[in-house]
Design an enzyme around this catalytic site. Structure first.
Site, PDB file in Angstrom:
ATOM      1  N   VAL A   1      -2.400   0.131  23.593  1.00  0.00           N
ATOM      2  CA  VAL A   1      -3.748  -0.223  23.117  1.00  0.00           C
ATOM      3  C   VAL A   1      -4.693  -0.195  24.313  1.00  0.00           C
ATOM      4  CG1 VAL A   1      -5.200  -2.034  22.134  1.00  0.00           C
ATOM      5  CG2 VAL A   1      -2.926  -1.628  21.186  1.00  0.00           C
TER       6      VAL A   1
ATOM      7  N   GLY B   1      -5.982  -2.863  28.987  1.00  0.00           N
ATOM      8  CA  GLY B   1      -5.036  -2.152  28.125  1.00  0.00           C
ATOM      9  C   GLY B   1      -3.717  -2.895  28.084  1.00  0.00           C
ATOM     10  N   LYS B   2      -2.843  -2.501  27.220  1.00  0.00           N
ATOM     11  CA  LYS B   2      -1.492  -3.075  27.175  1.00  0.00           C
ATOM     12  C   LYS B   2      -0.620  -2.147  26.351  1.00  0.00           C
ATOM     13  CE  LYS B   2       0.490  -6.909  28.720  1.00  0.00           C
ATOM     14  NZ  LYS B   2       0.102  -7.651  29.936  1.00  0.00           N
ATOM     15  N   GLY B   3       0.692  -2.216  26.595  1.00  0.00           N
ATOM     16  CA  GLY B   3       1.601  -1.380  25.814  1.00  0.00           C
ATOM     17  C   GLY B   3       2.927  -2.062  25.638  1.00  0.00           C
TER      18      GLY B   3
ATOM     19  N   ASP C   1       5.540  -5.587  32.776  1.00  0.00           N
ATOM     20  CA  ASP C   1       5.263  -6.839  32.070  1.00  0.00           C
ATOM     21  C   ASP C   1       6.628  -7.409  31.697  1.00  0.00           C
ATOM     22  OD1 ASP C   1       2.798  -8.326  30.846  1.00  0.00           O
ATOM     23  OD2 ASP C   1       4.249  -8.315  29.229  1.00  0.00           O
TER      24      ASP C   1
END
Ligand code: NAD
Length: 410
Positions: free
Chosen positions: A57, A102-104, A143
């Site tokens: 995202v 952002g992040k995934g 992460d």
């Protein structure tokens, strides 16, 4: 999560109101720019193909490329990735780092896969998101359950397609362009923020009583640096339980023990206590550095600290935060406290782009400057508007993105 239990969306609404933002701009900054869901097929060690679902995202890139980690966990879904991507937009803005958010992630339990399976899965996932990432577009990082090894696979996969590109991910091993000081950065930043808080809250740092929940990367380094500042760390815990000594734990020895054994279990000093007992201890600073929602409606009335330093992401629920404000217990929010990690990630990226390595002293001095500056900005606004530190943090962060947005759109 409803907005009363999700501290981030509740804080966003509160901050937007306080800033008097136009509803169309508030809406524009809330909606993610892009969300990608991908199928990730990979071969298991037994020869069978398995497919899992991955996400990336990209929330907002008004102030710079999207930036944020990749998480491997069974709870990962599009909602979680979306809210973590949003948080990154505010965190990078608050620290005035030229990044967006952002992040995934992939919704799997990584303990169920071998290292070779995880490698094939990671490489395939990175190929799948390749069309939307880039050194100046979107820069992933580790992460929960991803690490320097996973970043090495990502960097290798991207470099095979695009040429040698260490700046495509951060959190890499030092040998592949990682930064000095990155491992300790989030704990160091947490200690710096605690030190600044002590001054403003007029708590003597020398001998200040500290309780740390979670003794992993963030909690153990935070305890180590606070001990070096002269604080008395009276209790720490991890998933195995807690240790308490009112005279202060021997943190350097405990740090080494934990570094070696990956647990505090079996350490000789201190009385064994439960995590519930730990949260209720009388202290100056309580530092939750483990899980989200650790302080909630069930235990908030039992707390006995002066200030909570949110080292984990979202450790205090929205309802608990409201109660703590009424009881005049301060909360220094996650987007400020634990921003040391993304700050040194940014330094790693800059070093990769410059093709020039900084020494650790240089990295730490730059981190110190960034953290103190952000803390002072938030504290000044808190005083001016008489709002909690969390709301002041969101106001600083959102206003900076709003200004950039208006300049670009206007
Ligand atoms: P970690 O996995 O290294 O450590 C987590 C620690 O919490 C471990 O000691 C574990 O035993 C402990 N723990 C787990 N469940 C517990 C429980 N029920 N009670 C008490 N302790 C428990 O993780 P980390 O990297 O230190 O991250 C901790 C938090 O900080 C997470 O919320 C993470 O999202 C956040 N964070 C980390 C970074 C970073 O750079 N590592 C940056 C920003 C935010």
């Amino acid at each position: 999560m409803s907005s009363s239990t999700n501290p981030t969306s509740a804080a966003y609404k509160h901050a937007v109101e306080k800033l008097g933002m136009k509803p169309n701009i508030a809406k524009a900054l809330e909606i993610p720019d892009r969300e990608l869901t991908v199928e990730v097929p990979f071969r298991r060690d037994n020869g069978e193909v398995e497919s899992v679902i991955g996400f990336r995202v990209q929330h907002n890139n008004t102030r710079g490329p999207f930036k944020g980690g990749i998480r491997y966990h069974q709870h990962v879904d599009i909602q979680e990735v979306r809210s973590l991507a949003t948080l990154m937009t505010w965190k990078t803005s608050l620290l005035d780092i030229p990044y967006g958010g952002g992040k995934g992630g992939i919704g799997i339990d990584p303990s169920k896969y071998s290292k070779t399976e995880l490698e094939r899965m990671s490489r395939r996932f990175f190929r799948a998101i390749d069309p939307i990432i880039g050194v100046n577009v979107d820069i992933p990082a580790p992460d929960v359950n991803t690490n320097a090894q996973v970043m090495s696979w990502f960097m290798d996969e991207y470099s095979q397609l695009h040429g040698y590109s260490p700046a495509i991910v951060t959190g890499k091993p030092l040998e592949l362009g990682g930064s000095e000081g990155r491992e300790a950065a989030t704990g160091r930043g947490t200690a710096i923020i605690t030190r600044e808080t002590a001054e403003k809250w007029e708590i003597d740092l020398q001998g200040a009583q500290i309780v740390v929940q979670g003794f992993g990367n963030v909690g153990s380094y935070a305890a180590k640096f606070l001990h070096e500042y002269g604080c008395k760390v009276i209790a720490v815990s991890d998933v195995s339980g807690g240790l308490y000594d009112p005279d202060g734990l021997d943190i350097p020895t405990l740090f080494e023990y934990n570094y070696k054994h990956r647990t505090i279990d079996g350490f000789e000093q201190g009385k064994k206590i439960t995590n519930e007992e730990l949260l209720a201890l009388e202290c100056d600073f309580l530092i939750p550095a483990a899980l989200g929602s650790a302080i909630n409606e069930q235990n908030v009335d039992k707390l006995n600290c002066k200030v909570i330093i949110e080292a984990a992401n979202g450790p205090v629920t929205g309802d608990a935060a409201n109660k703590l404000w009424d009881k005049k217990i301060g909360i220094i929010p996650d987007i400020l406290t634990n921003a040391g990690g993304v700050t040194v990630s940014y330094f790693e990226w800059v070093q990769n782009l410059q093709q020039f390595k900084w020494d650790e002293e240089d990295v730490n001095a730059k981190l110190e400057n960034k953290m103190v500056k952000a803390f002072n900005e938030v504290f000044a606004l808190k005083k001016e508007k008489n709002v909690p530190m969390r709301i002041a943090s969101f106001m600083v962060a959102i206003d900076r993105v709003q200004t950039a947005y208006n300049l670009r759109e206007g």
